[in-house]
Each structure stands twice: as structure tokens, then as C-alpha cells.
Design a protein around this motif. Sequence first.
Motif, short mmCIF file in Angstrom:
data_model
loop_
_atom_site.label_atom_id
_atom_site.label_comp_id
_atom_site.label_asym_id
_atom_site.label_seq_id
_atom_site.Cartn_x
_atom_site.Cartn_y
_atom_site.Cartn_z
N GLU B 47 105.96 36.65 2.05
CA GLU B 47 106.00 37.98 1.45
C GLU B 47 107.07 38.79 2.18
O GLU B 47 107.02 38.96 3.40
CB GLU B 47 104.64 38.65 1.60
N GLU B 63 112.44 50.24 -3.87
CA GLU B 63 111.78 50.44 -5.16
C GLU B 63 110.62 49.48 -5.39
O GLU B 63 109.98 49.51 -6.44
CB GLU B 63 112.80 50.29 -6.28
N GLN B 64 110.38 48.60 -4.44
CA GLN B 64 109.21 47.75 -4.52
C GLN B 64 108.70 47.60 -3.10
O GLN B 64 109.50 47.55 -2.16
CB GLN B 64 109.53 46.38 -5.15
N SER B 66 106.92 45.10 -1.80
CA SER B 66 107.15 43.74 -1.29
C SER B 66 107.38 42.80 -2.45
O SER B 66 107.06 43.11 -3.59
CB SER B 66 105.96 43.28 -0.47
N ILE B 67 107.96 41.64 -2.15
CA ILE B 67 108.13 40.60 -3.16
C ILE B 67 107.71 39.28 -2.54
O ILE B 67 108.03 39.01 -1.37
CB ILE B 67 109.59 40.49 -3.64
N ILE B 68 107.00 38.47 -3.32
CA ILE B 68 106.55 37.18 -2.80
C ILE B 68 107.54 36.12 -3.24
O ILE B 68 107.81 35.96 -4.44
CB ILE B 68 105.13 36.90 -3.29
N VAL B 75 116.49 35.98 -4.84
CA VAL B 75 115.60 37.07 -5.21
C VAL B 75 116.35 38.38 -5.34
O VAL B 75 117.21 38.69 -4.52
CB VAL B 75 114.52 37.25 -4.12
N LEU B 76 116.02 39.13 -6.37
CA LEU B 76 116.64 40.44 -6.59
C LEU B 76 115.65 41.52 -6.16
O LEU B 76 114.48 41.48 -6.52
CB LEU B 76 116.96 40.58 -8.08
N ALA B 77 116.13 42.48 -5.38
CA ALA B 77 115.29 43.61 -4.97
C ALA B 77 116.11 44.88 -5.09
O ALA B 77 117.34 44.82 -5.13
CB ALA B 77 114.82 43.42 -3.53
N PHE B 78 115.43 46.03 -5.15
CA PHE B 78 116.16 47.28 -5.32
C PHE B 78 115.77 48.34 -4.32
O PHE B 78 114.60 48.46 -3.93
CB PHE B 78 115.89 47.86 -6.72
N LYS B 80 116.74 52.69 -3.78
CA LYS B 80 117.28 53.82 -4.55
C LYS B 80 117.72 54.89 -3.57
O LYS B 80 117.05 55.14 -2.57
CB LYS B 80 116.18 54.38 -5.44
N ASP B 126 121.07 53.21 -8.14
CA ASP B 126 120.33 51.98 -7.86
C ASP B 126 121.10 51.17 -6.83
O ASP B 126 122.31 51.01 -6.95
CB ASP B 126 120.23 51.10 -9.12
N LEU B 127 120.40 50.62 -5.88
CA LEU B 127 121.06 49.79 -4.87
C LEU B 127 120.43 48.41 -4.85
O LEU B 127 119.36 48.22 -4.27
CB LEU B 127 120.93 50.46 -3.48
N PRO B 128 121.03 47.44 -5.53
CA PRO B 128 120.43 46.11 -5.57
C PRO B 128 120.77 45.26 -4.35
O PRO B 128 121.79 45.46 -3.70
CB PRO B 128 121.06 45.48 -6.83
#
Lengths: 103, 184
Positions: B47, B63-64, B66-68, B75-78, B80, B126-128
Motif C-alpha cells: 500500500e 488526491e488519494q 493511498s493506492i494498493i 501506477v498513476l497517482a495525483f 493537486k 493537477d500534478l500526476p
Amino acid sequence: MDKKRSIVKKPDRGSFLLDHNSECTSIKNKYLKCLKKHNNDHLSCRNYSKEYFICRMDKNLLERQDLNELGFKENELDQDSRIKNFKDVYSYNIKMENKNKLK
Amino acid sequence: MFGLSFAFVPLYQLFCQSTGYGGTTKDRIDLKKIVDKKVSDKNRMIEVHFTSQSNMPWVFKPEQKSIIVKPGETVLAFYKAKNLLNKPLIGIALYHVLPDEAGLYFNKIQCFCFEEQMLNAHEEIDLPVLFFIDPDILNDSRLTNLEKITLSYIFFESDSEIPEEYQYLSRAIAPQKKNEIQII
């Protein structure tokens, strides 16, 4: 002073261009909504990440390239969240480990 | 700790100037090779938590929460960011991975760090981040019980000068507060 060396690497392909006109923001929002729905399991939302990169390429916010170069595989479909039936990553990993031990 | 982080800023600016955005293809990470790497615990998930800090008048947040992810998957995450000021501002971001040992396996393909980013007055952007965790992490004996990695970003204000055109541009496109003239 703490002498621990932490390893920080520069990004392989530099920076993303800034989306000043929020052209791909709606797709980003769909992706984020999908993540919330699937317990933050990113594989369930693969289609939205793909869409996001396609949007960026269409609006000249990203160099045109094959999606394989961004790590997408052929025939990758949105799958149901992998850890949907588990409380958290820890319980998922333990279950998988035990499964492997039984083999 | 802040003193040390500040020291990194000019160092990483140097890195960026040497590679730039369109790096040579042969230096690119071959993602197909990474994705197909065979490892022992193929089903182990991690995670990734996202945190942020801003040392400037920008609201800067992930903007999230956590990501699993599975090591080897891109993996893409953002994140802001919003410029709270009435004028354009240039920021530069650094990131840090915890635990430190995991930093070795955390690979950014593309993000918004190390290079200066300019936000116009009151602009929100947005900042990816596109990253993957090297599957070799599963073979590292120090990290066998690792379930969580934290990616932490911090934005600093850059002391670069904003090009004159941009200073006037933000004033020119600012909403006019004149009353509408009615034609009877």
C-alpha cells in the motif's frame, strides 16, 4: 546530524507538462472516483489511467508513444478489486503466503 | 532537517538540466522487462501512502490517500496544487520515500518533481505521478514484512525570476469587475 543516506532518484522521463487548461481533469476525476469505489486497488481502474494518458497525448501534453512504454499490457482489462474480500493489504498478503505454502 | 533538504534543491536542478524532458531512448527504463520480472511471492501487495508539505503559499495535497499496488505494475497517482496568491509563483518539488530502504525500489517514470513549475495567480493544477515499485523489492530480506510505503512530497518556492510576460498575462486575464453596460 543524522547521517542516514536516503536514496532519491530523479524521474526517468522528467516532468509532466502542466495541464493549465484542465483538459484532462475530468478523466482524472473518473479515475479517482474509481479508486475510491475499489478500495484504492489501482488495477481495477486501469482503463481510466489509460484514458488519462491518451487524453494527454491528444492534447499535446505528453509525447506520443505506445501505451506499452507506459507499462500497459495488451488485453489488460479492469479487474474487480483484488483485495475487495480482505480487510487490508496485510491480511491479503498473509492469505497469499499461506496459499503458496500449501502448494 | 530542513537545512539538508534545501541543500538538495540546487543539486537536483543540476540533474534535471542534464537530462531534460526528451531523454535519449536508450537511457529509458525498459518497462516491459520490469513488468515481466519473475519473483518468488508473486501475489504480494504493497500500500503506497501519499503525503505532502508546502513551504509556500500554495495549497498542495495528494488526491488519494493511498493506492494498493503490486511491484512491477506502473501506477498513476495525483497531487493537486493551488496558488493562493494574486501573482504567478514558481515552485520546485522534492520527494522522499519511507522507509528509506524502499527508496531504492521506488521508480518514478514521470512526475512533477525536481523541475520548476509555475502556477498563475489563483491557478489550481493537477500534478500526476507515474511510478512503479521494482519487483526486486520482494527479494530484499530487509523488507520481507513491508506492507506500506509512504511517498512524501514537499514544495519549495523557487527564487527564479518569473518572465515578464507572465507577470502581465495574469493581470490581463484576471476577471474584469466592471459593471455590465446595458444597452437600452
